[in-house]
Motif scaffolding. Structure first.
Motif, PDB file in Angstrom:
ATOM      1  N   TRP A  82      62.426  54.080  75.451  1.00  0.00           N
ATOM      2  CA  TRP A  82      61.900  55.011  74.457  1.00  0.00           C
ATOM      3  C   TRP A  82      60.389  55.098  74.664  1.00  0.00           C
ATOM      4  O   TRP A  82      59.726  54.072  74.891  1.00  0.00           O
ATOM      5  CB  TRP A  82      62.198  54.548  73.037  1.00  0.00           C
ATOM      6  N   TYR A  83      59.896  56.291  74.547  1.00  0.00           N
ATOM      7  CA  TYR A  83      58.483  56.558  74.726  1.00  0.00           C
ATOM      8  C   TYR A  83      58.027  57.476  73.594  1.00  0.00           C
ATOM      9  O   TYR A  83      58.863  58.102  72.939  1.00  0.00           O
ATOM     10  CB  TYR A  83      58.233  57.251  76.073  1.00  0.00           C
ATOM     11  N   ARG A  84      56.736  57.558  73.394  1.00  0.00           N
ATOM     12  CA  ARG A  84      56.233  58.478  72.376  1.00  0.00           C
ATOM     13  C   ARG A  84      54.892  59.044  72.792  1.00  0.00           C
ATOM     14  O   ARG A  84      54.153  58.414  73.550  1.00  0.00           O
ATOM     15  CB  ARG A  84      56.125  57.791  71.010  1.00  0.00           C
ATOM     16  N   GLN A  85      54.608  60.221  72.263  1.00  0.00           N
ATOM     17  CA  GLN A  85      53.330  60.861  72.520  1.00  0.00           C
ATOM     18  C   GLN A  85      52.784  61.403  71.219  1.00  0.00           C
ATOM     19  O   GLN A  85      53.375  62.317  70.623  1.00  0.00           O
ATOM     20  CB  GLN A  85      53.465  61.981  73.545  1.00  0.00           C
ATOM     21  N   ALA A  86      51.704  60.800  70.778  1.00  0.00           N
ATOM     22  CA  ALA A  86      51.044  61.244  69.555  1.00  0.00           C
ATOM     23  C   ALA A  86      50.111  62.410  69.877  1.00  0.00           C
ATOM     24  O   ALA A  86      49.690  62.570  71.023  1.00  0.00           O
ATOM     25  CB  ALA A  86      50.250  60.089  68.940  1.00  0.00           C
ATOM     26  N   PRO A  87      49.797  63.213  68.879  1.00  0.00           N
ATOM     27  CA  PRO A  87      48.908  64.359  69.119  1.00  0.00           C
ATOM     28  C   PRO A  87      47.593  63.933  69.759  1.00  0.00           C
ATOM     29  O   PRO A  87      46.930  63.016  69.274  1.00  0.00           O
ATOM     30  CB  PRO A  87      48.689  64.919  67.709  1.00  0.00           C
ATOM     31  N   GLY A  88      47.252  64.566  70.865  1.00  0.00           N
ATOM     32  CA  GLY A  88      45.994  64.289  71.526  1.00  0.00           C
ATOM     33  C   GLY A  88      45.955  63.005  72.335  1.00  0.00           C
ATOM     34  O   GLY A  88      44.888  62.609  72.819  1.00  0.00           O
ATOM     35  N   LYS A  89      47.114  62.355  72.477  1.00  0.00           N
ATOM     36  CA  LYS A  89      47.142  61.086  73.209  1.00  0.00           C
ATOM     37  C   LYS A  89      48.121  61.153  74.373  1.00  0.00           C
ATOM     38  O   LYS A  89      48.964  62.038  74.434  1.00  0.00           O
ATOM     39  CB  LYS A  89      47.522  59.940  72.263  1.00  0.00           C
ATOM     40  N   GLU A  90      48.007  60.181  75.267  1.00  0.00           N
ATOM     41  CA  GLU A  90      48.927  60.084  76.385  1.00  0.00           C
ATOM     42  C   GLU A  90      50.271  59.542  75.907  1.00  0.00           C
ATOM     43  O   GLU A  90      50.359  58.840  74.891  1.00  0.00           O
ATOM     44  CB  GLU A  90      48.350  59.138  77.448  1.00  0.00           C
ATOM     45  N   ARG A  91      51.306  59.852  76.657  1.00  0.00           N
ATOM     46  CA  ARG A  91      52.621  59.292  76.359  1.00  0.00           C
ATOM     47  C   ARG A  91      52.566  57.783  76.587  1.00  0.00           C
ATOM     48  O   ARG A  91      51.971  57.314  77.574  1.00  0.00           O
ATOM     49  CB  ARG A  91      53.686  59.916  77.247  1.00  0.00           C
ATOM     50  N   GLU A  92      53.189  57.030  75.698  1.00  0.00           N
ATOM     51  CA  GLU A  92      53.201  55.581  75.836  1.00  0.00           C
ATOM     52  C   GLU A  92      54.620  55.038  75.702  1.00  0.00           C
ATOM     53  O   GLU A  92      55.463  55.614  75.012  1.00  0.00           O
ATOM     54  CB  GLU A  92      52.297  54.917  74.772  1.00  0.00           C
ATOM     55  N   TRP A  93      54.831  53.932  76.362  1.00  0.00           N
ATOM     56  CA  TRP A  93      56.118  53.268  76.294  1.00  0.00           C
ATOM     57  C   TRP A  93      56.245  52.534  74.967  1.00  0.00           C
ATOM     58  O   TRP A  93      55.275  51.923  74.480  1.00  0.00           O
ATOM     59  CB  TRP A  93      56.244  52.282  77.455  1.00  0.00           C
ATOM     60  N   TYR A 114      60.578  60.304  72.962  1.00  0.00           N
ATOM     61  CA  TYR A 114      61.418  60.666  74.096  1.00  0.00           C
ATOM     62  C   TYR A 114      62.186  59.447  74.583  1.00  0.00           C
ATOM     63  O   TYR A 114      61.759  58.309  74.403  1.00  0.00           O
ATOM     64  CB  TYR A 114      60.562  61.154  75.271  1.00  0.00           C
ATOM     65  N   CYS A 115      63.301  59.715  75.225  1.00  0.00           N
ATOM     66  CA  CYS A 115      63.992  58.643  75.944  1.00  0.00           C
ATOM     67  C   CYS A 115      64.118  59.067  77.401  1.00  0.00           C
ATOM     68  O   CYS A 115      64.154  60.266  77.707  1.00  0.00           O
ATOM     69  CB  CYS A 115      65.347  58.335  75.335  1.00  0.00           C
ATOM     70  N   ASN A 116      64.184  58.080  78.280  1.00  0.00           N
ATOM     71  CA  ASN A 116      64.289  58.393  79.692  1.00  0.00           C
ATOM     72  C   ASN A 116      64.738  57.147  80.443  1.00  0.00           C
ATOM     73  O   ASN A 116      64.686  56.026  79.922  1.00  0.00           O
ATOM     74  CB  ASN A 116      62.941  58.866  80.251  1.00  0.00           C
ATOM     75  N   LEU A 117      65.168  57.364  81.674  1.00  0.00           N
ATOM     76  CA  LEU A 117      65.451  56.253  82.567  1.00  0.00           C
ATOM     77  C   LEU A 117      64.127  55.574  82.903  1.00  0.00           C
ATOM     78  O   LEU A 117      63.130  56.246  83.160  1.00  0.00           O
ATOM     79  CB  LEU A 117      66.121  56.752  83.848  1.00  0.00           C
ATOM     80  N   VAL A 118      64.137  54.274  82.929  1.00  0.00           N
ATOM     81  CA  VAL A 118      62.891  53.554  83.162  1.00  0.00           C
ATOM     82  C   VAL A 118      62.467  53.630  84.623  1.00  0.00           C
ATOM     83  O   VAL A 118      61.303  53.872  84.929  1.00  0.00           O
ATOM     84  CB  VAL A 118      63.036  52.082  82.718  1.00  0.00           C
ATOM     85  N   PHE A 119      63.411  53.446  85.541  1.00  0.00           N
ATOM     86  CA  PHE A 119      63.045  53.322  86.958  1.00  0.00           C
ATOM     87  C   PHE A 119      63.146  54.622  87.730  1.00  0.00           C
ATOM     88  O   PHE A 119      62.512  54.762  88.772  1.00  0.00           O
ATOM     89  CB  PHE A 119      63.909  52.242  87.606  1.00  0.00           C
TER      90      PHE A 119
END
Length: 112
Positions: A34-45, A92-97
């Motif tokens: 699971w990852y997230r992206q806050a307004p104005g910031k980079e996506r983070e794990w 967001y969710c995604n495959l890690v590798f």
């Protein structure tokens, strides 16, 4: 394809459960994050669960968020408790590798 859902508006201190439904791949055979992206910031794990079921969390959510997997439904969940305003983001969710398309994600808004 991985589709995140379950976001919404919640008050600080509240809870939400996000779902990540997989098609074309098997969640039990992959590390899912699971990852997230806050307004104005980079996506983070935020969190991950590997094929063996081991879990890891970012320090900012440890103790508040729980990642889990339901193999029968080919779905990964993110239970989010004690939400804070700083948790507001598109998740967001995604495959890690071998990340695939990120999709639209699901918006979580925490009001203070």
């Amino acid at each position: 394809q991985l589709q995140a859902s379950g976001g919404g508006l919640v008050q600080a201190g509240g809870s939400l459960r996000l779902s990540c439904a997989a098609s074309g791949s098997t969640v039990s055979s992959n590390a899912i994050g699971w990852y997230r992206q806050a307004p104005g910031k980079e996506r983070e794990w935020v969190a991950l669960i590997n094929a063996g079921g081991s879990k890891n969390y970012a320090g900012s959510v440890k103790g508040r968020f729980t990642i889990s997997r339901e193999d029968a439904k080919n779905t990964v969940y993110l239970q989010m408790n004690s939400l804070k305003s700083e948790d507001t983001a598109v998740y967001y969710c995604n495959l890690v590798f071998r990340p695939i398309s990120w999709g639209q994600g699901t918006l979580v808004t925490v009001s203070s």
